[in-house]
Design an enzyme around this catalytic site. Structure first.
Site, PDB file in Angstrom:
ATOM      1  N   LYS A   1      42.783  10.897 -13.650  1.00  0.00           N
ATOM      2  CA  LYS A   1      42.038  10.585 -14.865  1.00  0.00           C
ATOM      3  C   LYS A   1      40.878  11.565 -14.944  1.00  0.00           C
ATOM      4  O   LYS A   1      40.037  11.606 -14.044  1.00  0.00           O
ATOM      5  CB  LYS A   1      41.517   9.156 -14.835  1.00  0.00           C
ATOM      6  CG  LYS A   1      40.568   8.818 -15.985  1.00  0.00           C
ATOM      7  CD  LYS A   1      39.797   7.533 -15.696  1.00  0.00           C
ATOM      8  CE  LYS A   1      38.757   7.276 -16.779  1.00  0.00           C
ATOM      9  NZ  LYS A   1      37.872   6.130 -16.441  1.00  0.00           N
TER      10      LYS A   1
ATOM     11  N   TYR B   1      40.452  10.104  -9.761  1.00  0.00           N
ATOM     12  CA  TYR B   1      39.408   9.917 -10.767  1.00  0.00           C
ATOM     13  C   TYR B   1      38.494  11.136 -10.720  1.00  0.00           C
ATOM     14  O   TYR B   1      37.743  11.309  -9.756  1.00  0.00           O
ATOM     15  CB  TYR B   1      38.646   8.634 -10.441  1.00  0.00           C
ATOM     16  CG  TYR B   1      37.756   8.080 -11.521  1.00  0.00           C
ATOM     17  CD1 TYR B   1      37.443   8.783 -12.675  1.00  0.00           C
ATOM     18  CD2 TYR B   1      37.217   6.806 -11.374  1.00  0.00           C
ATOM     19  CE1 TYR B   1      36.625   8.253 -13.650  1.00  0.00           C
ATOM     20  CE2 TYR B   1      36.382   6.249 -12.346  1.00  0.00           C
ATOM     21  CZ  TYR B   1      36.093   6.974 -13.473  1.00  0.00           C
ATOM     22  OH  TYR B   1      35.272   6.437 -14.430  1.00  0.00           O
TER      23      TYR B   1
END
Length: 297
Positions: free
Chosen positions: A165, A137
């Site tokens: 992500k 992330y």
């Protein structure tokens, strides 16, 4: 990449709360069924949009367990298992695996954690032992750690680490990650069509909570490389997705979902509901988008 496990739209689903601020599992089931009917192919449970950091450990576990049971193989399930302690991340990840999750999303070490590449690599290597595909992330503005192309290459060499992500909101930096040839997922609402055109492998999208059918259609058009269609669909989404990114993101998603019929109550304290002026700005930005989404319920 044809073998990428989380292509297309993965909905960072809101966590519904009742009037007392408790998780409303009945509404969770109702919303999941609506999103499945809208064609959503993947869900992120206990997401940032779902207020992961404001859920207790037990609440997050219950949310993953109940959500995965409701979905029951009808869509991909990603669980966020981020925590301050590495051992707790591993424990949460093992629990998600036991619930049938297909993967986990994990922040790098945060709040005065290691910022050097090797420390981050060691952390994800430890989490990978729990046995589920890992989505890193990248949200440097919140965590203080940035995933660079060189770090991404090293992370993807860890067995089980499958992608990152990118929620940096910087298209140029996301494009530099995509140019590595490794899978990258977009997590910035206002960049969706540009990231898809640049070659991102999938989306984790909070704004899709209030416009799931339109967002599914955009992802499908991009997958088919129907870029004229994608541009037309984006023209309806762009005003509200850009407004979200200007601030009060989570509160704005909750408020917009109420306007289009996918409500999840109010966000949990310490976040506050939006002012009347902000809600009217959201209503204006939604424009005609609200009607077809609400009619589909």
């Amino acid at each position: 990449m044809t073998n990428f496990p989380f292509p297309g739209l993965n909905l960072a689903i809101t966590t519904p709360f009742d009037a007392e601020g408790r998780i409303d599992f009945l509404r969770l089931e109702e919303n999941i069924e609506r999103y499945l009917a809208a064609g959503v192919p993947g869900f992120v449970l206990s997401s940032g949009t779902g207020m992961h950091v404001y859920l207790s450990k037990e609440e997050s576990r219950q949310l993953v367990e109940r959500g995965a049971k409701i979905i029951n193989g009808r869509a991909k399930v990603i669980a966020q298992t981020s925590a301050l302690l590495t051992d707790e991340v591993v424990e949460r990840t093992r629990h998600a695996a036991g619930c049938g999750a297909d993967g986990v999303m994990v922040l790098p070490p945060f709040f005065e954690g290691p910022t050097d590449d090797q420390g981050i690599i060691d952390f994800y290597a430890e989490v990978a032992k729990a046995g589920l595909p890992i989505i890193g992330y990248n949200v440097p503005q919140a965590v203080g750690v940035a995933v660079t192309p060189s770090l991404l290459r090293e992370l993807c060499a860890i067995p089980g680490f499958c992608t990152v992500k990118d929620s940096s909101g910087d298209l140029g930096k996301q494009a530099s990650l995509i140019r590595t040839g490794l899978p990258v997922m977009n997590g910035a609402d206002h960049l969706v069509p540009y990231a898809l055109y640049a070659g991102c492998s999938g989306l984790i999208w909070g704004g899709a909570n209030f416009a799931p059918r339109t967002c599914v259609a955009l992802a499908a058009a991009a997958s088919a490389q129907k870029w004229e269609d994608a541009r037309e669909i984006w023209s309806a989404l762009e005003p509200v997705m850009s407004l979200l990114w200007e601030g009060d993101y989570v509160q704005s998603v909750y408020a917009a979902a109420e306007l289009t019929g996918y409500g999840a109550g109010s966000p949990r304290k310490p976040l506050r509901g939006l002012s009347g002026d902000r809600i009217e700005a959201l209503r204006a930005a939604l424009g005609d988008l609200a009607s077809p989404e609400a009619r589909s319920l």
